[in-house]
Write a protein that holds these residues in place. Structure first.
Motif, PDB file in Angstrom:
ATOM      1  N   ASP A 172       0.896  -1.012   0.096  1.00  0.00           N
ATOM      2  CA  ASP A 172      -0.008  -0.015   0.128  1.00  0.00           C
ATOM      3  C   ASP A 172       0.844   1.362  -0.128  1.00  0.00           C
ATOM      4  N   GLY A 173       0.833   1.837  -1.013  1.00  0.00           N
ATOM      5  CA  GLY A 173       1.696   3.215  -1.300  1.00  0.00           C
ATOM      6  C   GLY A 173       2.893   2.937  -1.981  1.00  0.00           C
ATOM      7  N   PHE A 174       3.114   1.738  -2.428  1.00  0.00           N
ATOM      8  CA  PHE A 174       4.379   1.553  -3.139  1.00  0.00           C
ATOM      9  C   PHE A 174       4.230   2.187  -4.696  1.00  0.00           C
ATOM     10  N   THR A 175       5.345   2.627  -4.913  1.00  0.00           N
ATOM     11  CA  THR A 175       5.608   3.472  -6.193  1.00  0.00           C
ATOM     12  C   THR A 175       6.531   2.953  -7.228  1.00  0.00           C
ATOM     13  N   ILE A 176       5.833   3.024  -8.492  1.00  0.00           N
ATOM     14  CA  ILE A 176       6.836   2.807  -9.770  1.00  0.00           C
ATOM     15  C   ILE A 176       7.075   3.778 -10.504  1.00  0.00           C
ATOM     16  N   THR A 177       8.234   3.982 -10.982  1.00  0.00           N
ATOM     17  CA  THR A 177       8.631   5.080 -12.019  1.00  0.00           C
ATOM     18  C   THR A 177       8.709   4.192 -13.224  1.00  0.00           C
ATOM     19  N   GLN A 178       7.991   4.656 -14.312  1.00  0.00           N
ATOM     20  CA  GLN A 178       8.123   4.000 -15.589  1.00  0.00           C
ATOM     21  C   GLN A 178       8.488   5.273 -16.939  1.00  0.00           C
ATOM     22  N   ILE A 179       9.482   4.752 -17.332  1.00  0.00           N
ATOM     23  CA  ILE A 179       9.639   5.448 -18.968  1.00  0.00           C
ATOM     24  C   ILE A 179       9.616   4.304 -19.871  1.00  0.00           C
ATOM     25  N   GLY A 196      15.339  15.013 -18.410  1.00  0.00           N
ATOM     26  CA  GLY A 196      14.388  13.873 -18.216  1.00  0.00           C
ATOM     27  C   GLY A 196      14.922  12.868 -17.129  1.00  0.00           C
ATOM     28  N   ILE A 197      16.154  12.242 -17.377  1.00  0.00           N
ATOM     29  CA  ILE A 197      16.677  11.408 -16.378  1.00  0.00           C
ATOM     30  C   ILE A 197      16.799  11.719 -15.134  1.00  0.00           C
ATOM     31  N   ASP A 198      17.028  13.159 -14.859  1.00  0.00           N
ATOM     32  CA  ASP A 198      16.964  13.765 -13.413  1.00  0.00           C
ATOM     33  C   ASP A 198      15.565  13.591 -12.739  1.00  0.00           C
ATOM     34  N   GLN A 228      24.644   7.817 -18.497  1.00  0.00           N
ATOM     35  CA  GLN A 228      23.567   8.805 -17.819  1.00  0.00           C
ATOM     36  C   GLN A 228      22.344   7.835 -17.356  1.00  0.00           C
ATOM     37  N   PHE A 229      21.842   7.145 -18.429  1.00  0.00           N
ATOM     38  CA  PHE A 229      20.771   6.194 -17.848  1.00  0.00           C
ATOM     39  C   PHE A 229      20.819   5.226 -16.808  1.00  0.00           C
ATOM     40  N   LYS A 230      22.105   4.651 -16.814  1.00  0.00           N
ATOM     41  CA  LYS A 230      22.572   4.006 -15.442  1.00  0.00           C
ATOM     42  C   LYS A 230      22.420   4.365 -14.088  1.00  0.00           C
ATOM     43  N   LYS A 231      22.300   5.664 -14.051  1.00  0.00           N
ATOM     44  CA  LYS A 231      22.014   6.401 -12.711  1.00  0.00           C
ATOM     45  C   LYS A 231      20.782   6.315 -12.223  1.00  0.00           C
ATOM     46  N   ILE A 232      19.693   5.751 -12.929  1.00  0.00           N
ATOM     47  CA  ILE A 232      18.395   5.593 -12.527  1.00  0.00           C
ATOM     48  C   ILE A 232      18.526   4.266 -11.825  1.00  0.00           C
ATOM     49  N   LYS A 233      18.009   4.415 -10.293  1.00  0.00           N
ATOM     50  CA  LYS A 233      18.044   3.284  -9.535  1.00  0.00           C
ATOM     51  C   LYS A 233      17.039   3.195  -8.355  1.00  0.00           C
ATOM     52  N   ALA A 234      16.598   2.234  -8.085  1.00  0.00           N
ATOM     53  CA  ALA A 234      15.492   2.079  -7.149  1.00  0.00           C
ATOM     54  C   ALA A 234      15.645   0.861  -6.021  1.00  0.00           C
ATOM     55  N   PRO A 235      15.098   1.175  -5.166  1.00  0.00           N
ATOM     56  CA  PRO A 235      15.314   0.301  -3.882  1.00  0.00           C
ATOM     57  C   PRO A 235      15.079  -1.313  -4.168  1.00  0.00           C
ATOM     58  N   TYR A 236      13.936  -1.208  -5.082  1.00  0.00           N
ATOM     59  CA  TYR A 236      13.382  -2.748  -5.408  1.00  0.00           C
ATOM     60  C   TYR A 236      13.724  -3.135  -6.751  1.00  0.00           C
ATOM     61  N   GLY A 237      14.755  -2.377  -7.422  1.00  0.00           N
ATOM     62  CA  GLY A 237      15.301  -2.889  -8.514  1.00  0.00           C
ATOM     63  C   GLY A 237      14.775  -2.200  -9.869  1.00  0.00           C
ATOM     64  N   GLN A 238      15.434  -2.336 -10.828  1.00  0.00           N
ATOM     65  CA  GLN A 238      15.200  -1.958 -12.321  1.00  0.00           C
ATOM     66  C   GLN A 238      14.987  -2.872 -13.348  1.00  0.00           C
ATOM     67  N   PHE A 239      13.813  -2.790 -13.978  1.00  0.00           N
ATOM     68  CA  PHE A 239      13.482  -3.790 -14.783  1.00  0.00           C
ATOM     69  C   PHE A 239      13.108  -3.543 -16.096  1.00  0.00           C
ATOM     70  N   SER A 240      13.113  -4.198 -17.106  1.00  0.00           N
ATOM     71  CA  SER A 240      12.831  -3.785 -18.391  1.00  0.00           C
ATOM     72  C   SER A 240      12.460  -4.900 -19.406  1.00  0.00           C
ATOM     73  N   ILE A 241      12.107  -4.448 -20.695  1.00  0.00           N
ATOM     74  CA  ILE A 241      11.590  -5.569 -21.637  1.00  0.00           C
ATOM     75  C   ILE A 241      11.783  -4.702 -23.010  1.00  0.00           C
ATOM     76  N   LEU A 242      11.893  -5.692 -24.169  1.00  0.00           N
ATOM     77  CA  LEU A 242      11.914  -5.318 -25.372  1.00  0.00           C
ATOM     78  C   LEU A 242      10.682  -4.687 -26.126  1.00  0.00           C
ATOM     79  N   GLY A 243      11.052  -3.644 -26.959  1.00  0.00           N
ATOM     80  CA  GLY A 243      10.089  -3.461 -28.113  1.00  0.00           C
ATOM     81  C   GLY A 243      10.164  -3.756 -29.364  1.00  0.00           C
ATOM     82  N   ASN A 244       9.266  -3.309 -30.225  1.00  0.00           N
ATOM     83  CA  ASN A 244       9.609  -3.718 -31.457  1.00  0.00           C
ATOM     84  C   ASN A 244      10.618  -3.248 -32.371  1.00  0.00           C
TER      85      ASN A 244
END
Length: 421
Positions: A172-179, A196-198, A228-244
């Protein structure tokens, strides 16, 4: 596109562009009636056709280069920018002129019916209508100039709070940043990218996710921005997928092996960024002894590569598990995800970019992309299953944004409070 299809496409583009040039020229010609001397009128006419006819030819040459290279690069984007700016500006002008033509034809028909052919003449264009048409057309022209120079870096944070009955209490209150949709090959201003990264870093969310299209075509495109992009960190991790775009399908490769090597490098780029790339799989996110399931599929898109395997990503999950899915193309939610018996509570997508052009106000919300994707930006819900479509971080083909700004999304998960409590 085969050779015959390419030729037909180029002819159609040239004819359409020429038609718009001719129609708008009627307004220019009407406004020059008052100029003294035929030579001045000729200078205006010749200048007009040299400029706009030249743009039409430049566009055809640009598409020939795109077909030959198999990709859109920074140079060809410039021609596309000019063409789209001119085309939308001209279309607005044509709306006024076409409306006037309807009135002129009605007037001519009435005059003919009343007076017959004796003394009949077709009504001339009114200068004030042509003047208004050209003035109003400056609005989209100015908007596109802004979109190409500033709008593509006008990053905005969009926040959504989503309530769920069965969300584990610990979340409850867990937050997710998405780009999404970085399209790194399109960027040239890395200082603007850093802004944008900041913004993404400043959200200080619990979890960070990236929902595909890291590059336009080639894995090397992200190299200048890895640090630049590797500086984005989060306590519960950074996850990604592929696009077309991440599969290298839209560019010509010298060999099959070269394409495969690029794809392997692309997947390794995610690792360098510190992102855990999910390929039709799931991971457990644990907090205070409770868990949610984070799923990620390869690209699955209606009309695009449909490689993702939802069932594989759902393997070993139970219907009672709280599940969040990363799937690049929102059509996957419409076609498969929301219908699946194993409920996925929230799907995070991108892909559409909001077509990088449209209007979003409290009263009007429109983009041409809505005629292809019913859910093209923001939050959608059906039977307690949610979809959020990110408008994209970067841009492609048209190197600008008009009205649909690049986005950093922040999702806050909340547990529904029972009315009995």
């Amino acid at each position: 596109m085969n050779q015959l299809g390419s030729i037909i496409f180029l002819i159609a583009i040239f004819l359409f562009s020429t038609f718009l040039n001719w129609y708008v020229f009627q307004a220019v010609k009407t406004l020059t009636f008052g100029l003294e001397g035929e030579r001045m009128k000729q200078i205006v006419a010749v200048s007009y056709w040299l400029i706009f006819g030249g743009i039409s030819i430049w566009l055809v040459i640009t598409f020939l280069r795109i077909f030959q290279m198999g990709e859109i690069n920074v140079q060809t984007q410039t021609a596309l920018n000019v063409f789209l700016t001119v085309m939308v500006t001209q279309l607005v002008c044509v709306v006024f002129l076409f409306g006037e033509d309807i009135v002129r034809n009605v007037q001519a028909g009435v005059t003919y019916l009343v007076n017959g052919s004796n003394g009949f003449s077709f009504p001339e264009r009114m200068r004030w209508v042509s003047g208004i048409a050209l003035v109003v057309a400056m609005i989209p022209f100015s908007s596109f100039i802004y979109g190409v120079t500033k709008g593509k870096h006008n990053f905005k944070v969009h926040r959504e709070i989503i309530y769920f009955d069965d969300l584990p209490d610990a979340f409850d209150g867990f937050t997710i940043t998405q780009i999404s949709d970085i399209h790194s090959g399109s960027f040239t201003n890395y200082d603007a990218v850093q802004k944008g990264i900041d913004l993404a870093i400043d959200q200080k969310s619990d979890l960070f996710v990236f929902t595909g299209d890291l590059v336009n075509h080639k894995a090397e495109e992200i190299d200048p921005m890895l640090d630049q992009f590797k500086k984005i960190k989060a306590p519960y991790g950074q996850f990604s997928i592929l696009g077309n775009h991440d599969y290298g399908d839209y560019v010509s490769w010298s060999t099959k092996e070269a394409k495969e090597a690029n794809f392997l490098k692309l997947k390794n780029q995610h690792k360098k960024l510190g992102y855990r790339l999910l390929l039709d799989e799931n991971v457990v996110i644990e907090k205070d002894g409770q868990t949610i399931q984070l799923l990620g599929v390869e690209n699955w898109g209606l009309g695009f590569k449909a490689k993702g395997d939802l069932e594989k990503a759902l393997a070993n999950t139970a219907a009672s598990d709280f599940k969040i899915l990363l799937s690049h193309d929102p059509s996957h939610w419409d076609e498969e995800v929301k219908k699946n018996m194993n409920k996925v509570h929230l799907t995070l997508s991108g892909h559409t970019h909001g077509m990088q052009f449209g209007i979003e106000t409290p009263i009007i919300r429109w983009s041409p992309v809505q005629y292809r994707y019913p859910n093209w930006a923001g939050l959608a819900e059906e039977n307690g299953r949610y979809l959020y479509v990110n408008r994209g971080f970067g841009f492609h083909a048209f190197s600008g944004r008009v009205g649909i700004w690049p986005e950093i999304t922040v999702i806050e998960l909340r547990k529904t409070v029972s009315s009995m409590e």
